[in-house]
Structure formats: C-alpha cells, structure tokens
Design a protein around this motif. Structure first.
Motif, PDB file in Angstrom:
ATOM      1  N   ASN A 280     -26.738  -6.405 -11.381  1.00  0.00           N
ATOM      2  CA  ASN A 280     -26.215  -5.980 -10.673  1.00  0.00           C
ATOM      3  C   ASN A 280     -24.655  -6.267 -11.087  1.00  0.00           C
ATOM      4  O   ASN A 280     -23.319  -6.160 -10.071  1.00  0.00           O
ATOM      5  CB  ASN A 280     -26.271  -6.390  -9.680  1.00  0.00           C
TER       6      ASN A 280
ATOM      7  N   ILE B 252     -22.650  -4.263  -8.727  1.00  0.00           N
ATOM      8  CA  ILE B 252     -22.058  -2.440  -8.878  1.00  0.00           C
ATOM      9  C   ILE B 252     -22.171  -1.675  -8.138  1.00  0.00           C
ATOM     10  O   ILE B 252     -21.645  -1.241  -7.703  1.00  0.00           O
ATOM     11  CB  ILE B 252     -23.234  -2.046 -10.495  1.00  0.00           C
ATOM     12  N   ARG B 253     -23.703  -2.412  -7.607  1.00  0.00           N
ATOM     13  CA  ARG B 253     -24.219  -1.557  -6.346  1.00  0.00           C
ATOM     14  C   ARG B 253     -24.252  -2.509  -4.689  1.00  0.00           C
ATOM     15  O   ARG B 253     -24.034  -3.175  -4.962  1.00  0.00           O
ATOM     16  CB  ARG B 253     -25.766  -1.005  -6.578  1.00  0.00           C
TER      17      ARG B 253
ATOM     18  N   ARG C   6     -25.132 -10.355  -4.920  1.00  0.00           N
ATOM     19  CA  ARG C   6     -25.256  -9.275  -4.106  1.00  0.00           C
ATOM     20  C   ARG C   6     -23.876  -8.182  -2.999  1.00  0.00           C
ATOM     21  O   ARG C   6     -24.404  -7.579  -3.209  1.00  0.00           O
ATOM     22  CB  ARG C   6     -25.365 -10.483  -2.706  1.00  0.00           C
ATOM     23  N   ASN C   7     -23.050  -9.035  -4.119  1.00  0.00           N
ATOM     24  CA  ASN C   7     -21.231  -7.707  -4.353  1.00  0.00           C
ATOM     25  C   ASN C   7     -21.075  -7.326  -5.555  1.00  0.00           C
ATOM     26  O   ASN C   7     -20.104  -8.119  -6.218  1.00  0.00           O
ATOM     27  CB  ASN C   7     -20.469  -8.815  -3.231  1.00  0.00           C
TER      28      ASN C   7
ATOM     29  N   GLU D 224     -20.482   0.962 -14.104  1.00  0.00           N
ATOM     30  CA  GLU D 224     -21.280   1.797 -13.134  1.00  0.00           C
ATOM     31  C   GLU D 224     -21.565   3.656 -14.257  1.00  0.00           C
ATOM     32  O   GLU D 224     -22.528   3.699 -14.273  1.00  0.00           O
ATOM     33  CB  GLU D 224     -20.920   2.043 -11.999  1.00  0.00           C
TER      34      GLU D 224
ATOM     35  N   GLN E 143     -13.631  -6.201 -10.018  1.00  0.00           N
ATOM     36  CA  GLN E 143     -14.649  -4.358  -9.166  1.00  0.00           C
ATOM     37  C   GLN E 143     -14.094  -3.723 -10.542  1.00  0.00           C
ATOM     38  O   GLN E 143     -15.027  -2.600 -10.184  1.00  0.00           O
ATOM     39  CB  GLN E 143     -13.430  -4.982  -8.400  1.00  0.00           C
TER      40      GLN E 143
ATOM     41  N   ASN F 277     -16.583  -3.341 -12.693  1.00  0.00           N
ATOM     42  CA  ASN F 277     -17.963  -3.110 -12.120  1.00  0.00           C
ATOM     43  C   ASN F 277     -18.002  -1.907 -11.962  1.00  0.00           C
ATOM     44  O   ASN F 277     -18.717  -0.944 -12.751  1.00  0.00           O
ATOM     45  CB  ASN F 277     -18.436  -3.846 -10.731  1.00  0.00           C
ATOM     46  N   ARG F 278     -16.778  -0.737 -12.218  1.00  0.00           N
ATOM     47  CA  ARG F 278     -16.981   1.087 -11.699  1.00  0.00           C
ATOM     48  C   ARG F 278     -16.572   1.060 -12.786  1.00  0.00           C
ATOM     49  O   ARG F 278     -17.725   2.685 -13.407  1.00  0.00           O
ATOM     50  CB  ARG F 278     -15.482   0.927 -11.130  1.00  0.00           C
TER      51      ARG F 278
ATOM     52  N   MET G 237     -26.806  -4.162 -15.340  1.00  0.00           N
ATOM     53  CA  MET G 237     -27.364  -3.373 -14.334  1.00  0.00           C
ATOM     54  C   MET G 237     -28.542  -4.581 -13.714  1.00  0.00           C
ATOM     55  O   MET G 237     -28.204  -4.293 -12.483  1.00  0.00           O
ATOM     56  CB  MET G 237     -27.491  -2.138 -14.496  1.00  0.00           C
TER      57      MET G 237
END
Length: 263
Positions: A193, A262-263, A259-260, A79, A72, A75-76, A190
């Motif tokens: 994801n 960056i976005r 599915r779960n 992003e 998580q 990913n932030r 990206m």
C-alpha cells in the motif's frame, strides 16, 4: 518493461531545470517521468511544460501546500502510474547519463534496488547554477576525483560508472534504501500500500517503506558503481522528532501493509 521515474519536488524551478536536463541526456530513452509535486507554485509547472516541449514524457501530480506531505503525493503518483517498475528519486538529484539504463539492467523480480548519490558542496553548487561548471562534464571520473580532493563534493565514488562485473562485485554487500535513488516493482509497492501517509513530518517515511517491503518478502539489491546521481547542495532540514517515535510504534505493531497508504 515500462520504467517510470517518480520524482518528489517542491518549489525549486532552477534545480528542477538542471535535473530535467539530466534526463534529456540519458543514453536510454525508453522511460517516463512523474513529478510528484508537494505544493509548488506555478514556476515549477512552467518548467515541466517547457521540458515536455523538448520531448520528455512527463506527468505532473500536484496537491496543495499544507506542510511536508511527500508520502501522500508520491502515493498519488504511484497509484496513477502504468509502469511495471518505478524509480523513486528527488528533484534535486541530477541523473548521470546511464542512470535509466543502469536501473533497467539492475532490476530483478522480487528485489528492490538501493542506489547512491554524489553530494555537492555549496561552493561547487554555485558554480553549477551559474553555468561555470557543466554537470555533464562532472561525470568524468578524473573531474569527480579532482573536485573531491578540492572539497567540492563528497562520495565521489558513487558517481563512477564501472564495468558491469566490477559494479556487481562492489554491490555484493547490502545497502539501506535511499529515497533519492531506489528502484521498486510497482506491484510490490501496491502490495504494501505504498508509503504510509501518516508520516507528514520530514524523515522516516522511506525507512518505514523499506522495512515493510522486506516484511512482504522483497529482497534488497545494492547498486554501487552504476546508477549514480549528483545531489545539488541545499541546507538540510532537521528530521521531525515525532516521526521516529511513530516509526517505532508502527514497527512494534508489525503492520507490513500501510493502513493509510495508496488505498
């Protein structure tokens, strides 16, 4: 090409200091850093602020400590990056002085790069932390060999900086991605994801990312004899068993885009 190093970190300001010193020694200075912080205390933020003052371009992305949530926070960091190319690593991996230059040289459109690291043993790590042994000096091939023969480190060959033709020849055979040393174009991260944030326990999130990138059409490119890191010894935690069951389930479902994520 704007290159950014995204470095996962958690609560070890002493080792982070060694690693950031490694980035200050780089022969290639055109890069930025992002510390993807999985809930460290204020001591880590203090180290980051000190190295900003020493000239490193560092972002610090932090979230609350609620267990192992590396996927998580990385990913932030991805992003929020404005880089074209992202090198993923960990805060306990000290870059050798050509690390950035080698990753920049190895980057190719449509490819991800798999690098490797030298692993230090507990005794050698204590000497490094005390200042008795210089990490910069350890990069010399003869010192790597000497310490390897003494049992101070393993995989010394991954610390060599070979002539480009020799490194390319040695890199012809593929390597699996290692989360501590991998380069990926941001647009490819990206597209799939990013990391799958369902992986909250330790282990498997990098394996998952690799197979999804391959499923997207990204090719693997090994990097041996260049782009080395020195991994500072720590007691290894065991992978959480459930994450590999989760990995198997997701691979069977065949979902290349998380599915779960960056976005």
């Amino acid at each position: 090409m704007h290159l950014e190093v995204v470095m996962a970190a958690y609560n070890d300001p002493e080792v982070l200091t060694l690693t950031l010193e490694g980035y200050r020694r780089q022969t290639e200075r055109n890069f930025s850093l992002c510390i993807a912080d999985d809930g460290s205390g204020p001591e880590v933020a203090e180290v980051i602020e000190r190295f900003r003052g020493l000239g490193l371009d560092i972002r610090h992305v932090w979230h609350e400590d609620r267990g192992f949530r590396k996927a998580q926070i990385v990913n932030r960091a991805i992003e929020g990056s404005r880089a074209d190319y992202i090198v993923l690593t960990d805060s306990d991996c000290v870059p050798m002085r050509h690390f950035i230059a080698d990753h920049r040289d190895w980057a190719r459109p449509g490819h991800m790069v798999a690098g490797r690291r030298v692993d230090t043993a507990e005794g050698l790590t204590a000497r490094i932390k005390s200042g008795e042994l210089s990490l910069a000096g350890l990069e010399h091939p003869l010192r790597l060999l000497f310490q390897s023969l003494r049992g101070g480190l393993s995989r010394a060959e991954f610390g060599l900086h070979l002539p480009r033709w020799a490194a390319q020849l040695w890199s012809r055979k593929q390597l699996a991605l290692l989360g501590a040393n991998m380069g990926v174009w941001r647009e490819d991260l990206m597209a799939v994801n990013g990391f799958d944030s369902d992986f909250e326990g330790y282990g498997a999130e990098e394996v998952d990312l690799e197979w999804r990138l391959i499923g997207w059409g990204v090719k693997q490119r090994a990097m041996r004899g260049r782009g080395g890191l020195i991994h500072i010894h720590h007691h290894q935690r065991q992978a959480d068993a459930y994450v590999f069951h989760l990995l198997q389930h997701k691979q069977q479902a065949g979902e290349v885009v998380a599915r779960n994520g960056i976005r």
